[in-house]
Design a protein around this motif. Structure first.
Motif, PDB file in Angstrom:
ATOM      1  N   THR A   1     -26.196   2.535 -15.746  1.00  0.00           N
ATOM      2  CA  THR A   1     -27.247   1.992 -14.890  1.00  0.00           C
ATOM      3  C   THR A   1     -26.760   0.918 -13.944  1.00  0.00           C
ATOM      4  N   THR A   2     -25.648   0.278 -14.229  1.00  0.00           N
ATOM      5  CA  THR A   2     -25.127  -0.745 -13.329  1.00  0.00           C
ATOM      6  C   THR A   2     -23.731  -0.338 -12.902  1.00  0.00           C
ATOM      7  N   THR A   3     -23.557  -0.170 -11.611  1.00  0.00           N
ATOM      8  CA  THR A   3     -22.241   0.170 -11.099  1.00  0.00           C
ATOM      9  C   THR A   3     -21.600  -1.084 -10.537  1.00  0.00           C
ATOM     10  N   PRO A   4     -20.278  -1.209 -10.641  1.00  0.00           N
ATOM     11  CA  PRO A   4     -19.631  -2.393 -10.088  1.00  0.00           C
ATOM     12  C   PRO A   4     -19.789  -2.417  -8.570  1.00  0.00           C
ATOM     13  N   SER A   5     -20.076  -3.597  -8.056  1.00  0.00           N
ATOM     14  CA  SER A   5     -20.228  -3.712  -6.601  1.00  0.00           C
ATOM     15  C   SER A   5     -18.861  -3.552  -5.951  1.00  0.00           C
ATOM     16  N   THR A   6     -18.851  -2.910  -4.817  1.00  0.00           N
ATOM     17  CA  THR A   6     -17.594  -2.734  -4.106  1.00  0.00           C
ATOM     18  C   THR A   6     -17.340  -3.958  -3.251  1.00  0.00           C
ATOM     19  N   LEU A   7     -16.139  -4.466  -3.337  1.00  0.00           N
ATOM     20  CA  LEU A   7     -15.774  -5.647  -2.580  1.00  0.00           C
ATOM     21  C   LEU A   7     -15.139  -5.229  -1.264  1.00  0.00           C
ATOM     22  N   THR A   8     -15.501  -5.929  -0.214  1.00  0.00           N
ATOM     23  CA  THR A   8     -14.878  -5.672   1.075  1.00  0.00           C
ATOM     24  C   THR A   8     -13.480  -6.272   1.077  1.00  0.00           C
ATOM     25  N   ASP A   9     -12.675  -5.884   2.043  1.00  0.00           N
ATOM     26  CA  ASP A   9     -11.310  -6.396   2.128  1.00  0.00           C
ATOM     27  C   ASP A   9     -11.288  -7.909   2.312  1.00  0.00           C
ATOM     28  N   SER A  10     -12.216  -8.443   3.098  1.00  0.00           N
ATOM     29  CA  SER A  10     -12.229  -9.891   3.317  1.00  0.00           C
ATOM     30  C   SER A  10     -12.569 -10.640   2.024  1.00  0.00           C
ATOM     31  N   LYS A  11     -13.467 -10.076   1.223  1.00  0.00           N
ATOM     32  CA  LYS A  11     -13.795 -10.717  -0.055  1.00  0.00           C
ATOM     33  C   LYS A  11     -12.619 -10.647  -1.018  1.00  0.00           C
ATOM     34  N   LYS A  12     -11.915  -9.527  -1.008  1.00  0.00           N
ATOM     35  CA  LYS A  12     -10.734  -9.396  -1.863  1.00  0.00           C
ATOM     36  C   LYS A  12      -9.664 -10.398  -1.467  1.00  0.00           C
ATOM     37  N   ARG A  13      -9.479 -10.559  -0.149  1.00  0.00           N
ATOM     38  CA  ARG A  13      -8.489 -11.544   0.319  1.00  0.00           C
ATOM     39  C   ARG A  13      -8.908 -12.953  -0.072  1.00  0.00           C
ATOM     40  N   LEU A  14     -10.191 -13.260   0.057  1.00  0.00           N
ATOM     41  CA  LEU A  14     -10.683 -14.586  -0.332  1.00  0.00           C
ATOM     42  C   LEU A  14     -10.452 -14.835  -1.815  1.00  0.00           C
ATOM     43  N   LEU A  15     -10.807 -13.873  -2.662  1.00  0.00           N
ATOM     44  CA  LEU A  15     -10.617 -14.032  -4.104  1.00  0.00           C
ATOM     45  C   LEU A  15      -9.141 -14.157  -4.465  1.00  0.00           C
ATOM     46  N   THR A  16      -8.304 -13.392  -3.814  1.00  0.00           N
ATOM     47  CA  THR A  16      -6.871 -13.485  -4.065  1.00  0.00           C
ATOM     48  C   THR A  16      -6.344 -14.853  -3.650  1.00  0.00           C
ATOM     49  N   GLY A  17      -6.784 -15.336  -2.487  1.00  0.00           N
ATOM     50  CA  GLY A  17      -6.375 -16.662  -2.032  1.00  0.00           C
ATOM     51  C   GLY A  17      -6.832 -17.778  -2.961  1.00  0.00           C
ATOM     52  N   LEU A  18      -8.063 -17.682  -3.444  1.00  0.00           N
ATOM     53  CA  LEU A  18      -8.567 -18.701  -4.372  1.00  0.00           C
ATOM     54  C   LEU A  18      -7.819 -18.676  -5.698  1.00  0.00           C
ATOM     55  N   ALA A  19      -7.512 -17.480  -6.192  1.00  0.00           N
ATOM     56  CA  ALA A  19      -6.734 -17.371  -7.428  1.00  0.00           C
ATOM     57  C   ALA A  19      -5.340 -17.966  -7.247  1.00  0.00           C
ATOM     58  N   PHE A  20      -4.727 -17.687  -6.088  1.00  0.00           N
ATOM     59  CA  PHE A  20      -3.409 -18.249  -5.803  1.00  0.00           C
ATOM     60  C   PHE A  20      -3.456 -19.771  -5.746  1.00  0.00           C
ATOM     61  N   LEU A  21      -4.458 -20.313  -5.044  1.00  0.00           N
ATOM     62  CA  LEU A  21      -4.575 -21.772  -4.924  1.00  0.00           C
ATOM     63  C   LEU A  21      -4.859 -22.439  -6.268  1.00  0.00           C
ATOM     64  N   THR A  22      -5.620 -21.783  -7.127  1.00  0.00           N
ATOM     65  CA  THR A  22      -5.870 -22.331  -8.464  1.00  0.00           C
ATOM     66  C   THR A  22      -4.568 -22.403  -9.247  1.00  0.00           C
ATOM     67  N   GLY A  23      -3.776 -21.346  -9.191  1.00  0.00           N
ATOM     68  CA  GLY A  23      -2.471 -21.357  -9.861  1.00  0.00           C
ATOM     69  C   GLY A  23      -1.544 -22.406  -9.271  1.00  0.00           C
ATOM     70  N   TRP A  24      -1.558 -22.503  -7.954  1.00  0.00           N
ATOM     71  CA  TRP A  24      -0.729 -23.508  -7.269  1.00  0.00           C
ATOM     72  C   TRP A  24      -1.118 -24.923  -7.725  1.00  0.00           C
ATOM     73  N   ALA A  25      -2.416 -25.195  -7.782  1.00  0.00           N
ATOM     74  CA  ALA A  25      -2.881 -26.522  -8.209  1.00  0.00           C
ATOM     75  C   ALA A  25      -2.461 -26.813  -9.645  1.00  0.00           C
ATOM     76  N   ASP A  26      -2.556 -25.822 -10.518  1.00  0.00           N
ATOM     77  CA  ASP A  26      -2.133 -26.043 -11.902  1.00  0.00           C
ATOM     78  C   ASP A  26      -0.641 -26.335 -12.000  1.00  0.00           C
ATOM     79  N   VAL A  27       0.172 -25.582 -11.277  1.00  0.00           N
ATOM     80  CA  VAL A  27       1.621 -25.826 -11.305  1.00  0.00           C
ATOM     81  C   VAL A  27       1.939 -27.212 -10.757  1.00  0.00           C
ATOM     82  N   ALA A  28       1.318 -27.572  -9.640  1.00  0.00           N
ATOM     83  CA  ALA A  28       1.580 -28.888  -9.034  1.00  0.00           C
ATOM     84  C   ALA A  28       1.163 -30.028  -9.968  1.00  0.00           C
TER      85      ALA A  28
END
Length: 176
Positions: A66-93
């Protein structure tokens, strides 16, 4: 695997469609599944019914059906990838410079416990302040998100940015 339905009351359980969650097979519950759709037939164990009535009256669809996963646009995927990268960067720093984590309070709790065990009370207060600050930030944003709804990000983002800039300014003014 059997499925059991979630409902608010016994009457709702008998008559309304509901989301089902996977559990082990139990008495009165039978299931059939295919790769994409999983259905379950639910009966009350004390009320005997024919198998035809059971199949026709109470077929239920699983949450996956009954619930299908929402499809993410390319811009949303890039945003999520960038935020994940920055979170990792902040933890390492922060681990490199301050021996603490920006987003993992479990790690800060472990460092705090280690400092307490070694009687480094100044470090205990440092880690405790990190955990309390994180908790206050999460609670504040949650309250703003509930009360301001759609405007919460536009209100909280400038506040968070000012706090980051102030932190960087203080670090530059008072190194070490």
């Amino acid at each position: 695997i059997g499925l059991i339905s979630v409902s608010e009351s016994f009457s709702a359980f008998q008559s309304s469609p509901r989301i089902v969650a996977p559990l082990t097979t139990q008495q009165g519950i039978s299931s059939s599944s295919s790769p994409l759709w999983t259905t379950t037939t639910t009966t009350t164990p004390t009320t005997p019914k024919s198998s035809t009535t059971r199949r026709n009256n109470s077929k239920r669809f699983s949450a996956a059906a009954t619930t299908t996963p929402s499809t993410l646009t390319d811009s949303k995927k890039r945003l999520l990838t960038g935020l994940a990268f920055l979170t990792g960067w902040a933890d390492v720093a922060l681990v490199t410079k301050h021996k603490s984590f920006a987003t993992m309070m479990t790690g800060n709790t472990m460092w705090m416990a280690s400092a307490a065990f070694e009687s480094r009370y100044k470090d205990v207060l440092y880690y405790l302040s990190l955990i309390v600050s994180y908790t206050i930030g999460v609670a504040s944003f949650r309250r703003a998100d509930i009360s301001l709804k759609e405007r919460s990000l536009s209100v909280c983002a400038p506040v968070a940015t000012m706090l980051f800039v102030a932190s960087d300014a203080l670090s530059a003014a008072y190194p070490g």
